[in-house]
Write a protein that holds these residues in place. Structure first.
Motif, PDB file in Angstrom:
ATOM      1  N   UNK A 103       1.219  -1.116  -0.209  1.00  0.00           N
ATOM      2  CA  UNK A 103      -0.424   0.349   0.052  1.00  0.00           C
ATOM      3  C   UNK A 103       1.003   1.168   0.376  1.00  0.00           C
ATOM      4  N   UNK A 104       1.414   2.161  -0.662  1.00  0.00           N
ATOM      5  CA  UNK A 104       1.591   3.214  -1.219  1.00  0.00           C
ATOM      6  C   UNK A 104       0.753   4.563  -1.072  1.00  0.00           C
ATOM      7  N   UNK A 105       1.484   5.338  -0.790  1.00  0.00           N
ATOM      8  CA  UNK A 105       0.584   7.405  -1.011  1.00  0.00           C
ATOM      9  C   UNK A 105      -0.570   6.735   0.194  1.00  0.00           C
ATOM     10  N   UNK A 106      -0.795   6.476   0.477  1.00  0.00           N
ATOM     11  CA  UNK A 106      -1.858   6.220   1.375  1.00  0.00           C
ATOM     12  C   UNK A 106      -2.920   7.664   1.979  1.00  0.00           C
ATOM     13  N   UNK A 107      -3.788   7.207   1.886  1.00  0.00           N
ATOM     14  CA  UNK A 107      -4.279   8.739   2.155  1.00  0.00           C
ATOM     15  C   UNK A 107      -5.569   8.344   4.002  1.00  0.00           C
ATOM     16  N   UNK A 108      -6.115   9.076   4.640  1.00  0.00           N
ATOM     17  CA  UNK A 108      -6.921   8.759   5.041  1.00  0.00           C
ATOM     18  C   UNK A 108      -8.163   8.821   5.278  1.00  0.00           C
ATOM     19  N   UNK A 109      -8.651   8.166   4.262  1.00  0.00           N
ATOM     20  CA  UNK A 109      -9.322   7.995   3.828  1.00  0.00           C
ATOM     21  C   UNK A 109      -9.318   6.059   3.422  1.00  0.00           C
ATOM     22  N   UNK A 110      -7.898   5.398   3.399  1.00  0.00           N
ATOM     23  CA  UNK A 110      -8.171   4.375   3.355  1.00  0.00           C
ATOM     24  C   UNK A 110      -7.925   3.029   4.683  1.00  0.00           C
ATOM     25  N   UNK A 111      -7.604   4.219   5.801  1.00  0.00           N
ATOM     26  CA  UNK A 111      -7.851   4.344   6.768  1.00  0.00           C
ATOM     27  C   UNK A 111      -8.915   2.529   6.788  1.00  0.00           C
ATOM     28  N   UNK A 112      -8.949   1.647   7.687  1.00  0.00           N
ATOM     29  CA  UNK A 112     -10.246   0.935   7.431  1.00  0.00           C
ATOM     30  C   UNK A 112      -9.206  -0.525   8.269  1.00  0.00           C
ATOM     31  N   UNK A 113     -10.089  -1.838   8.620  1.00  0.00           N
ATOM     32  CA  UNK A 113      -9.338  -3.461   8.726  1.00  0.00           C
ATOM     33  C   UNK A 113      -9.692  -3.721   7.304  1.00  0.00           C
ATOM     34  N   UNK A 114      -7.954  -4.595   7.129  1.00  0.00           N
ATOM     35  CA  UNK A 114      -8.351  -5.142   6.246  1.00  0.00           C
ATOM     36  C   UNK A 114      -7.878  -6.367   6.166  1.00  0.00           C
ATOM     37  N   UNK A 115      -8.683  -7.463   5.364  1.00  0.00           N
ATOM     38  CA  UNK A 115      -9.383  -8.801   5.319  1.00  0.00           C
ATOM     39  C   UNK A 115      -8.852  -9.351   4.279  1.00  0.00           C
ATOM     40  N   UNK A 116      -8.042 -10.595   3.913  1.00  0.00           N
ATOM     41  CA  UNK A 116      -7.535 -11.556   3.398  1.00  0.00           C
ATOM     42  C   UNK A 116      -8.630 -12.183   2.993  1.00  0.00           C
ATOM     43  N   UNK A 117      -9.119 -13.163   1.454  1.00  0.00           N
ATOM     44  CA  UNK A 117     -10.211 -13.684   1.498  1.00  0.00           C
ATOM     45  C   UNK A 117     -10.068 -14.691   0.427  1.00  0.00           C
ATOM     46  N   UNK A 118     -11.024 -15.809   0.361  1.00  0.00           N
ATOM     47  CA  UNK A 118     -10.048 -17.087  -0.686  1.00  0.00           C
ATOM     48  C   UNK A 118     -11.701 -17.362  -1.113  1.00  0.00           C
ATOM     49  N   UNK A 119     -11.062 -18.153  -1.370  1.00  0.00           N
ATOM     50  CA  UNK A 119     -12.096 -19.385  -2.065  1.00  0.00           C
ATOM     51  C   UNK A 119     -13.177 -18.694  -3.192  1.00  0.00           C
ATOM     52  N   UNK A 120     -12.258 -17.936  -4.321  1.00  0.00           N
ATOM     53  CA  UNK A 120     -13.522 -16.680  -5.219  1.00  0.00           C
ATOM     54  C   UNK A 120     -14.031 -17.823  -6.316  1.00  0.00           C
ATOM     55  N   UNK A 121     -15.704 -17.586  -5.766  1.00  0.00           N
ATOM     56  CA  UNK A 121     -16.768 -17.785  -6.461  1.00  0.00           C
ATOM     57  C   UNK A 121     -16.636 -17.987  -7.916  1.00  0.00           C
ATOM     58  N   UNK A 122     -16.675 -16.686  -8.318  1.00  0.00           N
ATOM     59  CA  UNK A 122     -16.764 -16.100  -9.715  1.00  0.00           C
ATOM     60  C   UNK A 122     -15.473 -15.196 -10.109  1.00  0.00           C
ATOM     61  N   UNK A 123     -14.150 -15.551 -10.603  1.00  0.00           N
ATOM     62  CA  UNK A 123     -13.026 -14.764 -10.605  1.00  0.00           C
ATOM     63  C   UNK A 123     -13.540 -13.120 -11.855  1.00  0.00           C
ATOM     64  N   UNK A 124     -13.718 -12.120 -11.283  1.00  0.00           N
ATOM     65  CA  UNK A 124     -13.550 -10.818 -12.124  1.00  0.00           C
ATOM     66  C   UNK A 124     -14.730 -10.595 -10.447  1.00  0.00           C
ATOM     67  N   UNK A 125     -15.346 -11.383  -9.788  1.00  0.00           N
ATOM     68  CA  UNK A 125     -16.236 -10.294  -8.480  1.00  0.00           C
ATOM     69  C   UNK A 125     -15.344  -9.287  -7.687  1.00  0.00           C
ATOM     70  N   UNK A 126     -16.494  -8.499  -7.409  1.00  0.00           N
ATOM     71  CA  UNK A 126     -15.744  -7.270  -5.824  1.00  0.00           C
ATOM     72  C   UNK A 126     -16.802  -8.358  -4.763  1.00  0.00           C
ATOM     73  N   UNK A 127     -17.363  -8.482  -4.686  1.00  0.00           N
ATOM     74  CA  UNK A 127     -18.558  -9.046  -3.673  1.00  0.00           C
ATOM     75  C   UNK A 127     -18.393  -9.854  -3.008  1.00  0.00           C
ATOM     76  N   UNK A 128     -18.496  -9.377  -1.773  1.00  0.00           N
ATOM     77  CA  UNK A 128     -17.955  -9.867  -0.611  1.00  0.00           C
ATOM     78  C   UNK A 128     -18.796 -11.351  -1.050  1.00  0.00           C
TER      79      UNK A 128
END
Length: 123
Positions: free
Chosen positions: A82-107
């Motif tokens: 993560x470069x050039x970080x901004x205050x709006x990047x503040x969050x809890x970041x989660x790693x995810x796997x077992x993607x059911x559809x490549x290209x999806x952006x939905x949790x």
């Protein structure tokens, strides 16, 4: 399911950098795509970046020129630089796997999640 453990979060000033790491266990790591999501207080979990087993990637528009996702299949890890970080990047970041559809952006399309790591960017 695969087990995921994140690390690397912390407090950084705006404009700074952080590198998050996620270690996977429980299945053959190289067989499946991985992703990172971020969740700010009171907000929905939002897609950040994903990477296929072969290294193909896609990103959220808001991070496209600043963040880089990578993986090391031999070590069962996926990182988020993560470069050039901004205050709006503040969050809890989660790693995810077992993607059911490549290209999806939905949790809902990801079946396995880590516990999250906090990233705080001060202005």
């Amino acid at each position: 399911q695969v087990q995921l453990v994140e690390s690397g979060g912390g407090l950084v000033q705006a404009g700074g950098s952080l590198r998050l790491s996620c270690v996977a266990s429980g299945r053959t790591f190289s067989n499946y795509p991985m992703a990172w999501f971020g969740q700010s207080p009171g907000q929905e979990r939002e897609f950040v970046a994903a990477i296929s087993w072969s290294g193909s990637t896609y990103y959220a528009e808001s991070v496209k020129e600043r963040f880089i996702i990578s993986r090391e299949n031999a070590e069962n890890t996926v990182d988020l630089q993560m470069n050039s970080l901004k205050p709006e990047d503040t969050a809890v970041y989660y790693c995810a796997a077992d993607l059911r559809a490549w290209g999806s952006r939905w949790p809902r399309d990801f079946g396995s999640w880590g516990q999250g790591t906090q990233v705080t960017v001060s202005s």
